[in-house]
Scaffold this motif. Structure first.
Motif, PDB file in Angstrom:
ATOM      1  N   GLU A 128       0.836  -1.208   0.000  1.00 14.44           N
ATOM      2  CA  GLU A 128       0.000   0.000   0.000  1.00 14.44           C
ATOM      3  C   GLU A 128       0.871   1.258   0.000  1.00 14.44           C
ATOM      4  OE1 GLU A 128      -2.895   2.434   3.067  1.00 14.44           O
ATOM      5  OE2 GLU A 128      -2.839   0.238   3.222  1.00 14.44           O
ATOM      6  N   ARG A 129       1.914   1.257   0.788  1.00 14.63           N
ATOM      7  CA  ARG A 129       2.776   2.427   0.852  1.00 14.63           C
ATOM      8  C   ARG A 129       3.616   2.583  -0.410  1.00 14.63           C
ATOM      9  NH1 ARG A 129       0.707   0.851   4.948  1.00 14.63           N
ATOM     10  NH2 ARG A 129       0.428   2.097   6.837  1.00 14.63           N
ATOM     11  N   GLU A 130       4.027   1.475  -0.989  1.00 20.53           N
ATOM     12  CA  GLU A 130       4.819   1.522  -2.212  1.00 20.53           C
ATOM     13  C   GLU A 130       3.984   1.987  -3.401  1.00 20.53           C
ATOM     14  OE1 GLU A 130       8.723   0.878  -3.863  1.00 20.53           O
ATOM     15  OE2 GLU A 130       7.945   0.963  -1.822  1.00 20.53           O
ATOM     16  N   ALA A 131       2.711   1.615  -3.431  1.00 21.17           N
ATOM     17  CA  ALA A 131       1.842   1.957  -4.556  1.00 21.17           C
ATOM     18  C   ALA A 131       1.674   3.465  -4.714  1.00 21.17           C
ATOM     19  CB  ALA A 131       0.468   1.298  -4.378  1.00 21.17           C
ATOM     20  N   ALA A 132       1.852   4.201  -3.633  1.00 18.38           N
ATOM     21  CA  ALA A 132       1.701   5.668  -3.691  1.00 18.38           C
ATOM     22  C   ALA A 132       2.862   6.332  -4.417  1.00 18.38           C
ATOM     23  CB  ALA A 132       1.578   6.229  -2.278  1.00 18.38           C
ATOM     24  N   LYS A 133       3.924   5.580  -4.721  1.00 20.51           N
ATOM     25  CA  LYS A 133       5.111   6.147  -5.356  1.00 20.51           C
ATOM     26  C   LYS A 133       5.106   5.839  -6.851  1.00 20.51           C
ATOM     27  CE  LYS A 133       7.636   5.122  -1.079  1.00 20.51           C
ATOM     28  NZ  LYS A 133       8.694   4.269  -0.475  1.00 20.51           N
ATOM     29  N   ILE A 134       5.310   6.869  -7.661  1.00 20.09           N
ATOM     30  CA  ILE A 134       5.392   6.700  -9.109  1.00 20.09           C
ATOM     31  C   ILE A 134       6.866   6.617  -9.489  1.00 20.09           C
ATOM     32  CG2 ILE A 134       4.845   7.723 -11.347  1.00 20.09           C
ATOM     33  CD1 ILE A 134       2.444   9.059 -10.013  1.00 20.09           C
ATOM     34  N   LYS A 135       7.251   5.505 -10.094  1.00 14.56           N
ATOM     35  CA  LYS A 135       8.667   5.197 -10.292  1.00 14.56           C
ATOM     36  C   LYS A 135       9.439   6.301 -11.024  1.00 14.56           C
ATOM     37  CE  LYS A 135       8.618   0.123 -10.465  1.00 14.56           C
ATOM     38  NZ  LYS A 135       8.883  -1.039 -11.341  1.00 14.56           N
ATOM     39  N   ASP A 136       8.904   6.772 -12.146  1.00 14.08           N
ATOM     40  CA  ASP A 136       9.684   7.690 -12.979  1.00 14.08           C
ATOM     41  C   ASP A 136       9.334   9.156 -12.751  1.00 14.08           C
ATOM     42  OD1 ASP A 136       7.166   7.587 -14.063  1.00 14.08           O
ATOM     43  OD2 ASP A 136       7.827   7.467 -16.149  1.00 14.08           O
ATOM     44  N   LEU A 137       8.623   9.438 -11.674  1.00 12.73           N
ATOM     45  CA  LEU A 137       8.271  10.825 -11.381  1.00 12.73           C
ATOM     46  C   LEU A 137       9.479  11.506 -10.730  1.00 12.73           C
ATOM     47  CD1 LEU A 137       5.577  12.361 -11.787  1.00 12.73           C
ATOM     48  CD2 LEU A 137       5.172  12.078  -9.348  1.00 12.73           C
ATOM     49  N   PRO A 138       9.991  12.573 -11.333  1.00 17.04           N
ATOM     50  CA  PRO A 138      11.182  13.228 -10.768  1.00 17.04           C
ATOM     51  C   PRO A 138      10.963  13.660  -9.324  1.00 17.04           C
ATOM     52  CG  PRO A 138      10.710  14.081 -12.965  1.00 17.04           C
ATOM     53  CD  PRO A 138       9.539  13.224 -12.576  1.00 17.04           C
ATOM     54  N   LYS A 139      11.993  13.494  -8.520  1.00 16.46           N
ATOM     55  CA  LYS A 139      11.902  13.895  -7.120  1.00 16.46           C
ATOM     56  C   LYS A 139      11.676  15.402  -7.045  1.00 16.46           C
ATOM     57  CE  LYS A 139      14.145  12.955  -2.709  1.00 16.46           C
ATOM     58  NZ  LYS A 139      15.322  12.342  -2.045  1.00 16.46           N
ATOM     59  N   GLY A 140      10.775  15.807  -6.158  1.00 14.01           N
ATOM     60  CA  GLY A 140      10.491  17.228  -6.014  1.00 14.01           C
ATOM     61  C   GLY A 140       9.528  17.775  -7.045  1.00 14.01           C
ATOM     62  N   THR A 141       8.840  16.887  -7.774  1.00 17.89           N
ATOM     63  CA  THR A 141       7.842  17.358  -8.740  1.00 17.89           C
ATOM     64  C   THR A 141       6.813  18.214  -8.019  1.00 17.89           C
ATOM     65  OG1 THR A 141       8.103  15.405 -10.140  1.00 17.89           O
ATOM     66  CG2 THR A 141       6.072  16.661 -10.402  1.00 17.89           C
ATOM     67  N   PRO A 142       6.570  19.442  -8.506  1.00 18.52           N
ATOM     68  CA  PRO A 142       5.605  20.310  -7.808  1.00 18.52           C
ATOM     69  C   PRO A 142       4.183  19.779  -7.945  1.00 18.52           C
ATOM     70  CG  PRO A 142       6.244  21.273  -9.907  1.00 18.52           C
ATOM     71  CD  PRO A 142       7.114  20.067  -9.702  1.00 18.52           C
ATOM     72  N   VAL A 143       3.318  20.216  -7.051  1.00 18.65           N
ATOM     73  CA  VAL A 143       1.895  19.845  -7.133  1.00 18.65           C
ATOM     74  C   VAL A 143       1.067  21.111  -7.304  1.00 18.65           C
ATOM     75  CG1 VAL A 143       2.131  17.746  -5.762  1.00 18.65           C
ATOM     76  CG2 VAL A 143       1.627  19.907  -4.615  1.00 18.65           C
ATOM     77  N   ARG A 144      -0.072  20.955  -7.929  1.00 22.53           N
ATOM     78  CA  ARG A 144      -0.978  22.077  -8.119  1.00 22.53           C
ATOM     79  C   ARG A 144      -1.904  22.188  -6.905  1.00 22.53           C
ATOM     80  NH1 ARG A 144      -2.696  21.389 -14.569  1.00 22.53           N
ATOM     81  NH2 ARG A 144      -0.596  20.796 -15.293  1.00 22.53           N
ATOM     82  N   GLU A 145      -2.288  23.394  -6.590  1.00 20.47           N
ATOM     83  CA  GLU A 145      -3.148  23.616  -5.437  1.00 20.47           C
ATOM     84  C   GLU A 145      -4.590  23.296  -5.809  1.00 20.47           C
ATOM     85  OE1 GLU A 145      -3.337  26.909  -1.856  1.00 20.47           O
ATOM     86  OE2 GLU A 145      -2.886  27.580  -3.895  1.00 20.47           O
ATOM     87  N   ILE A 146      -5.244  22.501  -4.968  1.00 18.44           N
ATOM     88  CA  ILE A 146      -6.646  22.132  -5.195  1.00 18.44           C
ATOM     89  C   ILE A 146      -7.493  22.757  -4.091  1.00 18.44           C
ATOM     90  CG2 ILE A 146      -8.302  20.256  -5.500  1.00 18.44           C
ATOM     91  CD1 ILE A 146      -6.144  20.331  -7.668  1.00 18.44           C
ATOM     92  N   LYS A 147      -8.140  23.867  -4.433  1.00 10.48           N
ATOM     93  CA  LYS A 147      -8.980  24.569  -3.466  1.00 10.48           C
ATOM     94  C   LYS A 147     -10.464  24.324  -3.700  1.00 10.48           C
ATOM     95  CE  LYS A 147      -5.869  28.469  -2.520  1.00 10.48           C
ATOM     96  NZ  LYS A 147      -5.749  29.958  -2.585  1.00 10.48           N
ATOM     97  N   LYS A 148     -10.816  23.964  -4.935  1.00  7.30           N
ATOM     98  CA  LYS A 148     -12.224  23.760  -5.268  1.00  7.30           C
ATOM     99  C   LYS A 148     -12.322  22.713  -6.360  1.00  7.30           C
ATOM    100  CE  LYS A 148     -16.476  26.273  -6.500  1.00  7.30           C
ATOM    101  NZ  LYS A 148     -17.040  27.603  -6.895  1.00  7.30           N
ATOM    102  N   VAL A 149     -13.347  21.874  -6.256  1.00 10.50           N
ATOM    103  CA  VAL A 149     -13.500  20.735  -7.166  1.00 10.50           C
ATOM    104  C   VAL A 149     -14.889  20.761  -7.791  1.00 10.50           C
ATOM    105  CG1 VAL A 149     -13.529  18.205  -7.311  1.00 10.50           C
ATOM    106  CG2 VAL A 149     -11.886  19.356  -5.820  1.00 10.50           C
ATOM    107  N   ALA A 150     -14.969  20.379  -9.070  1.00  8.98           N
ATOM    108  CA  ALA A 150     -16.255  20.201  -9.738  1.00  8.98           C
ATOM    109  C   ALA A 150     -16.474  18.722 -10.008  1.00  8.98           C
ATOM    110  CB  ALA A 150     -16.302  20.980 -11.052  1.00  8.98           C
ATOM    111  N   ILE A 151     -17.692  18.265  -9.799  1.00 11.67           N
ATOM    112  CA  ILE A 151     -18.073  16.887 -10.136  1.00 11.67           C
ATOM    113  C   ILE A 151     -19.154  16.963 -11.214  1.00 11.67           C
ATOM    114  CG2 ILE A 151     -18.892  14.670  -9.273  1.00 11.67           C
ATOM    115  CD1 ILE A 151     -16.323  15.608  -7.908  1.00 11.67           C
TER     116      ILE A 151
END
Length: 701
Positions: free
Chosen positions: A276-299
């Motif tokens: 479960e903990r390993e699955a959260a890691k994406i192998k080829d994703l560069p370390k320190g890849t930034p994330v976008r801020e999610i303040k509001k969601v549409a469904i």
């Protein structure tokens, strides 16, 4: 003194402080440091000791990386004996979570104090284990046998105030300075002449336990635990706490812990923990890849799935706007959400106030123009590619640059969906499982052009809303539903070959599934698969794989919702009953197809249901659809109810032996035909080399 444990004298109190990030686990260095500090403190001028931790938590448990390795001195029992037998009063000062061996350490102290936000617990059962350092002996001596069993067999943490009510915490502290409050509490104990209160000195009167209590508890657990053995052994330990001396009870605990730690079930559950903990890691994703801020969601879509997804975000405090085609549909969708929350309130799992706060976070609209400020839009409409493309074209036009556009599709090609936009780099699959507000799995589907920061963001937001995330590349059905096709196909073909619906489902349920495949079909609605087959005009359908299900739907038997499917259902209780009409239908269909029916063993049913999962999983690994065998296991454990005590289909394959799996598939190819029984090349390769999927994972890490 160990580098991760310090000792200082504050006034007349010796403070032993553990600082071993991230969770202060009971590694060899921590054990050695605590033992040395306690031993040295016996000869200094302090009048009492406080054991506490730096960082975000008290000792959160054993160092699980030491499992299966030669033990290192000092052992945890050595440390606990030193704490319990200290000539100076010892107080455990708890913050964060005191779990497993960490809580057992606290139980060996003479007193326990905690801040109100702290939690304590013994979660070992979730790894197929039982507390092995006195937890099963000390908790019942403090809290009573039933409370101990409820706590230990569930493994869930208990909040400080509840633990105080149970007697497990002596003092809930106020204020923000844990050390100051704990030292003051220890001083109060010294000044009042408080005794060295050892839990081992408490005895339980066997006459206080109702006759038959433990047998009754075992029977209840048998239904809840579905074949897991740790719960039964926990009952035996608590029974020993009632009927034996402390030392004899500890001997029983140690013996049963040793049995469990070497058991296949615990191996499987520890594998699941790490997977479960390993699955959260994406192998080829560069370390320190930034994330976008999610303040509001549409469904997009307010049906059962869309409403459940909206609840996931509202539960995490994130505002949601739901989009529907008209006001009537919108009100219906919001009403379903309100009804779901109301049921939770009625069950006592949510307060009216919290329900109100969550409902305030969910708004609705029928106009895509209202989505200009959302950071993430999730489409949850019908599984029709044309409708989905139309939705994405509208989202592309309405949403701001940088907004992530996600599809909740279960099967469709996310690459084709992305082509309906001018921003394919912002398009990703977020496959929730129904009911979305309950099921923990989130399959994150990586399209060919999905940007790295989109993937990083979706994995992070998935965790924030309480999901277990696993990455999949694009293929029909992704990881889970693609594999499921073989499972469902064999369930149907087993009927034609001579098994009854009850035999198929019972074999699966004895294996550990919560429900068998045919009962699940009835629960979901047989018309769903019927419509999906009709929609797939690109493939030729083999009647052997669906003719019975099709006939049932055309007879008006949709499953539980119509009162009949593979089974008949009691209108009041929904209890299933075998139906001679269905068994006659199966015989007729087998005759039409020229299939001679026969007796089928339970083992054949199990192998024919689960070996196709393994074989398809091997193909998925070869094709690069899944990153790891463990990711596939996570998908099946959290999305499809695969028994955690089996570790997931790929771990189960390793336990059975890949040579045995290949031999059985080849046997089915000879006896049942090669149409659906061709061993995957990777499976054959690993079997011929005497390797496992775990070996493959290490080689491809």
């Amino acid at each position: 003194m160990s580098s991760v444990v310090s000792y200082e004298v504050v006034k007349n109190i010796g403070v032993i402080k553990v600082d071993s990030p991230p969770v202060n686990a009971l590694s060899q260095a921590v054990r050695e440091g605590i033992l040395t500090a306690v031993q040295n403190a016996q000869n200094d001028d302090t009048e009492a000791l406080v054991l506490m931790c730096e960082g975000r938590t008290f000792i959160a448990g054993a160092d699980i990386t030491e499992f299966g390795k030669p033990p290192k001195e000092p052992s945890l029992p050595d440390v606990l004996t030193a704490l319990e037998n200290s000539s100076k009063l010892v107080v455990a000062a708890i913050h964060g979570t005191a779990l497993g061996g960490g809580f057992e350490t606290a139980l060996c102290c003479h007193y326990r104090c905690a801040i109100a936000s702290a939690k304590v617990g013994l979660p070992e059962v979730k790894l197929g284990l039982l507390p092995g350092a006195g937890g099963t002996q000390r908790v019942p001596r403090i809290a009573g046998a039933k409370a101990a069993l409820d706590m230990i067999t569930k493994g869930d943490p208990v909040a400080a105030n509840k633990a105080s009510d149970m007697g497990l915490i002596d003092e809930v502290l106020s204020g923000d300075d844990l050390q100051a409050a704990a030292v003051a509490y220890a001083q109060d104990l010294v000044e009042s002449g408080a005794p060295l209160k050892r839990v081992r000195d408490i005895t339980i009167d066997p006459a206080s336990i109702e006759p038959g209590f433990f047998d009754g508890y075992r029977k209840a657990l048998a239904k809840r635990a579905r074949g897991q053995i740790a719960q039964d052994r926990i009952v035996s330990c608590v029974e020993a706490a009632v009927n034996k001396s402390m030392d004899d009870g500890l001997a029983v605990e140690r013996e049963l812990f040793t049995e469990l730690v070497t058991s296949p079930q615990s191996r499987a559950m520890r594998h699941a923990f790490f997977a479960e903990r390993e699955a959260a890691k994406i192998k080829d994703l560069p370390k320190g890849t930034p994330v976008r801020e999610i303040k509001k969601v549409a469904i997009i879509g307010g049906g059962t799935m869309g409403g459940g997804i909206a609840m996931c975000f509202a539960n995490a405090g994130i505002p949601v706007v739901m989009v529907e085609i008209n006001d009537e549909a919108l009100e219906r969708g919001l009403g379903i959400i309100r009804k779901n929350y109301t049921i939770t309130v009625q069950k006592g799992r949510l307060s009216e106030q919290d329900m109100g706060k969550r409902m305030e976070l969910i708004s609705g609209t029928t106009d895509y123009a209202d989505l200009g400020d959302v950071d993430l839009a999730i489409e949850a409409v019908f599984e029709n590619p044309d409708i989905k493309k139309e939705v994405f074209a509208k989202l592309d036009a309405a949403c701001k640059p940088g907004a992530i556009l996600a599809s909740n599709t279960s099967y469709q090609d996310v690459n084709l969906i992305a082509e309906a936009t001018k921003r394919p780099q912002d398009v990703v699959g977020m496959h929730f499982f129904s009911p979305a507000n309950v099921m923990k799995l989130l399959e994150v589907v990586r399209a060919d052009k999905t940007a790295d920061d989109v993937l990083a963001t979706v994995m992070q937001i998935g965790k924030k809303i309480g999901k277990v995330c696993a990455l999949s590349r694009v293929c029909y059905g992704f990881i889970g539903n693609r594999m499921l096709q073989g499972y469902g196909r064999q369930a149907h073909m087993l009927l034609l070959d001579g098994a009854t619906p009850e035999q198929v489902d019972s074999a699966a349920e004895e294996f550990g599934m919560a429900m068998g495949p045919l009962a699940v079909g009835d629960l979901a609605g047989l018309d769903i698969g019927y419509k999906a087959r009709q929609a797939r005009t690109d493939v030729e359908h083999d009647p052997k794989t669906h003719c019975i299900a099709t006939a049932l739907v055309e007879m008006g038997r949709m499953g539980q919702k119509s009162g009949a499917g593979y089974y008949k259902y009691d209108a009041a209780t929904r209890a299933r009953q075998n139906d001679p009409e269905v068994e006659a239908l199966i015989r007729d269909k087998a005759k039409e197809l020229g299939i001679e029916q026969r007796e089928i063993s339970k083992q054949e049913i199990v192998d024919r249901l689960f070996f196709p999962l393994i074989n398809e999983g091997a193909l998925i690994l070869e094709e690069g659809i899944a990153q790891r065998p463990g990711d596939i296991d996570v998908v099946y454990l959290y999305g499809y109810g695969f028994p955690v005590a089996k570790g997931g289909p790929m771990f189960y394959a390793d336990e059975v032996g890949l040579k045995n799996v290949v031999a059985r598939i080849n046997e089915f190819a000879r006896t049942l035909g090669e149409d659906y029984w061709q061993p995957a090349p990777l499976l054959v390769k690993l079997a011929s080399e005497g390797k496992t999927f775990a070996d493959w994972a290490k080689e491809n890490s």
